[in-house]
Motif scaffolding. Structure first.
Motif, PDB file in Angstrom:
ATOM      1  N   GLY A  34     -24.912 -53.413   9.890  1.00 26.39           N
ATOM      2  CA  GLY A  34     -23.948 -53.280   8.819  1.00 26.39           C
ATOM      3  C   GLY A  34     -24.568 -53.045   7.454  1.00 26.39           C
ATOM      4  N   ASP A  36     -23.319 -51.194   3.307  1.00 28.79           N
ATOM      5  CA  ASP A  36     -22.201 -50.681   2.512  1.00 28.79           C
ATOM      6  C   ASP A  36     -22.525 -49.401   1.751  1.00 28.79           C
ATOM      7  N   THR A  37     -23.796 -49.183   1.454  1.00 27.39           N
ATOM      8  CA  THR A  37     -24.181 -48.065   0.593  1.00 27.39           C
ATOM      9  C   THR A  37     -25.431 -47.388   1.135  1.00 27.39           C
ATOM     10  N   LEU A  63     -17.644 -43.961   3.375  1.00 28.30           N
ATOM     11  CA  LEU A  63     -18.850 -44.712   3.059  1.00 28.30           C
ATOM     12  C   LEU A  63     -19.423 -44.259   1.723  1.00 28.30           C
ATOM     13  N   ASP A  64     -19.961 -45.189   0.974  1.00 25.23           N
ATOM     14  CA  ASP A  64     -20.606 -44.878  -0.305  1.00 25.23           C
ATOM     15  C   ASP A  64     -21.976 -44.258  -0.029  1.00 25.23           C
ATOM     16  N   ARG A  80     -24.505 -51.497  -7.251  1.00 26.95           N
ATOM     17  CA  ARG A  80     -24.251 -51.626  -5.816  1.00 26.95           C
ATOM     18  C   ARG A  80     -25.535 -51.651  -4.985  1.00 26.95           C
ATOM     19  N   ARG A  84     -27.196 -55.039   1.062  1.00 28.09           N
ATOM     20  CA  ARG A  84     -26.288 -54.255   1.910  1.00 28.09           C
ATOM     21  C   ARG A  84     -26.472 -52.757   1.659  1.00 28.09           C
ATOM     22  N   THR A  85     -27.634 -52.399   1.120  1.00 24.00           N
ATOM     23  CA  THR A  85     -27.947 -51.001   0.801  1.00 24.00           C
ATOM     24  C   THR A  85     -29.066 -50.494   1.703  1.00 24.00           C
ATOM     25  N   ARG A 156     -19.561 -43.668  12.862  1.00 26.65           N
ATOM     26  CA  ARG A 156     -18.386 -44.143  12.136  1.00 26.65           C
ATOM     27  C   ARG A 156     -17.111 -43.429  12.586  1.00 26.65           C
TER      28      ARG A 156
END
Length: 333
Positions: A34, A36-37, A63-64, A80, A84-85, A156
């Motif tokens: 997992g 996020d960016t 997604l970013d 950000r 989580r990057t 995804r």
């Protein structure tokens, strides 16, 4: 073909495509864990080469995913950027100082770092959490980036055709050699006709905007010391068109994605003013073995191959080595 080492070219491209299993294994693990960016971090040409894959993600995914300039990332930060990057880097030499500093910065924020390079003992390889190594001097990185972002979107549920595309890429080394062969006489004729041109106006859009920027800045300016203006085809009518004159050498880079009409519009206007408009269109190349729906995604690779032929012939007619620099990696800055 002038200055073209076919065995070396085939070997380099094959080494990039052969990374598919490791790329897919890495992407699958990152998705399962997992994040996020995704930051696509580069400097100069490697920054520009990230744009097609930001573009692909932006039009396909929530997604970013962002292309960022390495030095600016360090100077300005990113709210950000955290654990989580995932931060992805590319470097031909593996020693690009801005990228090394940006990688260290990303790791200090807890990001997971990935690098593509041809030198396993280089800082860009050694400092990354995962380094995926091709043969030395392999360029461009579009093979690896397309596989990485394509697999990510597929996982995804945002790219149904990824497996077919990845399978067809196995034939890309030979396909691109044929592109180079077809482009050779075109490149020679263009260079002969533009031996004395000292200013170029470049137009491109969609997933070719990155290459338009790259060819203007990294090739014509850095490697040939020629003055250029580069403009996105969607922005063509907002400023730079006022520089067009009857003898302006205009280069139009035309691809096969949904922005093609925007570049057609800019080309049409440019021809109303300039008598020296040259269009390099990826549609002119057959790409045997590639499905029609994937041709647009390969436009940066095709155009890089075509324009590398132009670069070698400009070097020939101008007597100016593509390796000659006055300042880059010559002076301290």
């Amino acid at each position: 073909m002038l200055g073209f080492d076919e065995p070396e070219f085939l070997s380099q491209v094959a080494s990039a495509v052969a990374l598919r299993p490791r790329i897919e294994e890495l992407v699958d693990r990152l998705v399962d864990e997992g994040f996020d960016t995704l930051l696509l971090v580069g400097a100069g040409g490697t920054y520009a080469q990230m744009w097609p894959y930001e573009h692909l993600a932006r039009r396909s995914s929530a997604l970013d995913v962002r292309a960022v300039i390495a030095a600016e990332l360090v100077a300005s930060g990113d709210a950000r950027l955290n654990e989580r990057t995932v931060a992805l880097f590319t470097s031909v030499s593996g020693t690009t100082e801005d990228c090394v500093r940006a990688m260290e910065f990303c790791r200090s924020k807890g990001a997971y770092t990935v690098s593509f390079t041809g030198h396993p003992d280089s800082p860009v390889a050694e400092k990354a959490d995962t380094a995926l190594i091709s043969k030395p001097k392999t360029w461009p990185f579009d093979f690896q980036l397309l596989l990485f972002v394509g697999r990510l979107l597929a996982r995804r549920g945002e790219f149904d055709g990824y497996d077919r595309l990845a399978g067809e890429l196995a034939g890309i080394p030979e396909i691109l050699v044929e592109v180079a062969r077809q482009a050779e006489p075109v490149a020679a004729a263009f260079a002969d006709a533009h031996k004395d041109s000292d200013y170029y106006f470049l137009i491109g859009g969609g997933n070719l905007w990155g290459f338009t920027y790259l060819y203007s800045m990294c090739i014509l300016e850095e490697m040939q010391w020629l003055r250029t203006t580069r403009v996105h085809s969607a922005e063509f009518f907002h400023g730079s068109l006022e520089l067009l004159e009857e003898d302006t050498s205009v280069l139009v880079f035309q691809g096969e994605d949904e922005t093609r009409a925007l570049t057609d519009r800019a080309e049409s206007f440019a021809r109303r003013v300039s008598k020296d408009v040259t269009v390099f269109d990826t549609r002119d190349y057959p790409l045997t073995g590639i499905s029609p729906e994937f041709r647009g995604l390969l436009a940066p690779l095709v155009l890089d191959t075509v324009m590398s032929r132009v670069s070698k012939h400009l070097e020939r007619v101008r007597g100016h080595s593509l390796d000659l620099r006055r300042y880059y990696r010559v002076m301290d800055y």
